[in-house]
Scaffold this active site. Structure first.
Site, PDB file in Angstrom:
ATOM      1  CG  HIS A 118      -1.913  -1.098   1.208  1.00 15.06           C
ATOM      2  ND1 HIS A 118      -2.579  -1.516   2.323  1.00 15.06           N
ATOM      3  CD2 HIS A 118      -2.340  -1.906   0.203  1.00 15.06           C
ATOM      4  CE1 HIS A 118      -3.383  -2.523   2.027  1.00 15.06           C
ATOM      5  NE2 HIS A 118      -3.244  -2.784   0.749  1.00 15.06           N
ATOM      6  CE  LYS A 358      -8.058  -8.682   3.203  1.00 14.14           C
ATOM      7  NZ  LYS A 358      -8.736  -9.834   2.691  1.00 14.14           N
ATOM      8  CG  HIS A 359       1.141 -10.428   3.923  1.00 14.32           C
ATOM      9  ND1 HIS A 359       1.563 -10.789   5.183  1.00 14.32           N
ATOM     10  CD2 HIS A 359       0.518 -11.521   3.394  1.00 14.32           C
ATOM     11  CE1 HIS A 359       1.227 -12.052   5.412  1.00 14.32           C
ATOM     12  NE2 HIS A 359       0.583 -12.520   4.338  1.00 14.32           N
ATOM     13  CB  CYS A 360       0.345  -3.573   3.609  1.00 12.77           C
ATOM     14  SG  CYS A 360       0.165  -3.263   5.348  1.00 12.77           S
ATOM     15  CB  ALA A 361      -0.084  -6.825  -0.918  1.00 13.62           C
TER      16      ALA A 361
END
Ligand SMILES: Cc1ncc(COP(=O)(O)O)c(C=O)c1O
Length: 398
Positions: A118, A358-361
């Protein structure tokens, strides 16, 4: 091969800890911890315009930190190295500066990849809201590699910025960004998110052919709060920074101000001096272990071992390539019927640290149809025995 675990004091305090969460942040070698402590006890002062000894020493260390960073990236000069506090600040500084200098205007397009963190999406989406630019996504192929055909299709005349990650923080896939560097037009600014490549491999801004590149210190052995934004000198000189105040200004009149030269004009306010020293010590640590060649060699062995072992656990589906080449030791995976948080919790009960979610993705997860994943990310202090312990627990989750 030397066991690097002994260089990291965290493991003497947490002897059973299997730390497979280095993509989130790396552990710190003693050299960095001692470097910070020595700096704070012996030399700490503010930088710029201090005539006394410790201020001069702090200034010297701050500059040395930039010099070693410039050397690591193969930059032309330390003056191209700007320090900021975090990714939000670094990318917004860049995006807003491009806007201020009319490098991005209404109707222009920013091309990013679909796997971006992000940090490299939201600042462009803010400009989309503010000045109606377009944000387009380059897709990845079935191996989660950058799809150059899709890039070529989307790289039209309206594209003024390409901003792409070097390594995915979800899959560990390394993108060959020289392919973009070779194809980019003069009128396009090419930005690279190297947050997941600088910790693992030699990164060369000349070879990539980019105009800006950023990464964070805390993922490469340094302390948190120190971010690096590298930019080409002519571009940095030509532009005015979007933000300004003390330290970045040479003169203020009642109705205006004049900026300093490079790199100060992009560093308003007191910088994170201790963070800069920690980054200097981090890169000195890498030099002391014979450089990136050692990191790459250790990781290659770990990747090979991990992927070979994974073949025996069909319940574990690795997201992305299962080839040893073109990847770093970051493994995103799902276990059918299990939520990633549950898997992470089961592992945590055995003192194995991984990350889930979601690993900032989010764009990647939204377009690939899975809700979340577990991520095991290894680094130089990990061992094959730890990989064995990890799979022993995975084997029990069925
Ligand atoms: C590829 C990538 N870019 C940017 C960031 C943001 O870094 P930070 O959390 O230090 O702001 C991360 C962090 O995980 C990342 O993996």
């Amino acid at each position: 091969m030397k066991n690097f675990r002994a260089d990291f004091p965290i493991f003497s305090h947490n002897q059973d800890l299997v730390f497979f969460d280095s993509t989130a942040t790396s552990q710190k070698p003693k050299m960095v911890i001692d470097g910070i402590s020595n700096f704070l006890s012996q030399d700490y002062s503010n930088i710029h315009r201090g005539m006394y000894d410790i201020a001069q020493n702090s200034e010297k260390l701050y500059k040395q930190s930039k010099e070693i960073t410039a050397k690591v990236l193969n930059a032309n000069s330390w003056k191209e190295v700007i320090y900021t506090f975090n990714s939000t600040y670094a990318l917004n500084l860049l995006a807003q500066t491009l806007r201020k200098n009319n490098k991005l205007q209404k109707g222009d397009t920013v091309l990013v990849s679909i796997v971006e963190h992000h940090a490299n999406v939201v600042p462009w989406l803010i400009l989309k809201e503010e000045i109606w630019i377009h944000v387009e996504y380059i897709d990845v192929d079935e191996n989660y590699n950058l799809d150059i055909k899709d890039f070529e299709k989307k790289y039209n005349e309206s594209v003024k910025v390409i901003s792409c990650t070097h390594v995915s923080n979800v899959t560990g896939q390394v993108f060959d960004l020289t392919e973009i560097g070779k194809r980019k037009r003069e009128d396009t600014i090419f930005v690279v998110d190297a947050s997941q490549s600088v910790p693992h491999m030699k990164v060369d801004v000349q070879e990539i052919g980019c105009d800006f590149l950023f990464f964070t210190g805390h993922k490469v052995f340094a302390n948190s709060g120190i971010w690096v934004l590298w930019g080409r000198e002519p571009l940095l000189l030509e532009m005015e920074c979007a933000f300004s105040w003390g330290g970045a200004i040479s003169e203020v009149c009642l109705d205006g101000y004049k900026s300093c030269g490079l790199p100060d004009k992009y560093e308003p306010g007191t910088p994170n001096i201790t963070g800069a020293v920690s980054l200097l010590k981090a890169f000195e640590y890498i030099e002391s272990i014979w450089g990136y060649e050692t990191i790459e060699k250790v990781e290659e062995e770990l990747v090979e071992y991990f992927l070979e072992k994974a073949k025996g656990y069909p319940q574990m589906k690795i997201i992305g390539s299962t080839e040893v080449k073109n990847r770093v030791s970051v493994f995103g995976f799902i276990i059918e019927w299990y939520h990633s948080h549950d898997v992470a919790e089961i592992l945590a009960e055995e003192n194995i640290a991984v990350r889930s979610g979601k690993h900032c993705a989010h764009p990647l997860f939204k377009t690939r149809g899975f809700g979340h994943s577990v991520r095991a990310s290894l680094y130089i202090y990990n061992t094959k025995e730890e990989v064995d312990k990890f799979f022993e627990i995975i084997g029990k989750i069925k």
